[in-house]
Write an enzyme that holds these catalytic residues in place. Sequence first.
Site, PDB file in Angstrom:
ATOM      1  N   ARG A 255       0.855  -1.195   0.000  1.00 51.28           N
ATOM      2  CA  ARG A 255       0.000   0.000   0.000  1.00 51.28           C
ATOM      3  C   ARG A 255       0.886   1.238   0.000  1.00 51.28           C
ATOM      4  NH1 ARG A 255      -3.209  -2.858  -1.696  1.00 51.28           N
ATOM      5  NH2 ARG A 255      -5.302  -3.378  -0.923  1.00 51.28           N
ATOM      6  N   HIS A 303      -0.118  -0.725 -10.405  1.00 49.72           N
ATOM      7  CA  HIS A 303      -0.795  -1.599  -9.443  1.00 49.72           C
ATOM      8  C   HIS A 303      -1.275  -2.895 -10.109  1.00 49.72           C
ATOM      9  CE1 HIS A 303      -3.235  -1.531  -5.427  1.00 49.72           C
ATOM     10  NE2 HIS A 303      -2.781  -2.735  -5.703  1.00 49.72           N
TER      11      HIS A 303
END
Length: 342
Positions: A255, A303
């Site tokens: 994250r 991502h």
Amino acid sequence: MPRRLVVDLAATRPIWRAPESFVVALRSAAPADWEVVPVAAAVSSDGDGSGGSAEAVAVAGGAEVYIGYGLPPAILDAARGTLRWAHSAAAGVSASLGALVGASGVVFTNSAGVHAEPMAEWAVGAVLHFFRGIDRVVRAQAEGRWAKDELTALPTPLREVAGSTAVVFGLGGIGTAVARRLVALGARVRGVRRRPELGAPAGVELFGPDRCADALAGADILVVAAPLTDGTRGALGTAELTGLAMGAVVVLLSRGKVLDEAVLLAALASGRVGAAALDVYAEEPLPAGHSFWTHPRVLVCPHVSAVSPRFWEREQELVLDNWTRYRAGRELRNRVDLVAGY
């Protein structure tokens, strides 16, 4: 009335859209007193997901089990009083979702660890990208430049993973898979995890959060694989990166908000961090004009480190096993600790 399992996995991104075979497998495993109801309405697979479509809400009424991306409030409201178990096909759990589910009393599981293998391969590939000068070769090719003189100069910009010191911050399923691969490549690996009593893979020196600075001291590689919680938000800042060896490679794949982006840019400018491979960011998509886009020593990945054609194979095994466990009243795999946040 049959017990109902709702499948809300018609993701807008094709790779995360449940194949028909997934629903077929669930139906094949369904006892006579169960019905499996798939939702055709599109759902976001990003973050905690969007969910909560009119179709999903309609079929969620009276549902006992919900499988989706996160657990939308509208679904929880529709199934209040009947929902007993919810499973997220995503790995992350936001603080807001954790609070919502915790108050409901619903057992919540996620897909932590299902992404471990492809993400670990991406992390090691990112390290090799910089250690072996592939970034320089790609840049030279784009410029039509033969870079042999640059890559054979002294001191050489090329390094080996063997003999280097690597730190994996967050030694859960993903971090463990990364650590094993780095050990296999000959690195001296240190792992930092919130609960050291859970152990570490063979060859990994284990540190608790209170000894994070000791783990980072002199590290040539830092792989960030910790979930985002109140305890990890901004956990890696100036003090932590200052302890790395000069020219260290940083890989961020869990994250974005675990590592302070401004601090990372400053460390890149000073040379403390020689290069960074990023798959996650504080804001996604990465905003236009962000310094990462054009930085010559930053690899920007959108991502996708978890993408693999084998995801649904692993996800199906987890869900089917947990459904069997649920019906037998046994402990479920990947049950989320809603206090810890993962």
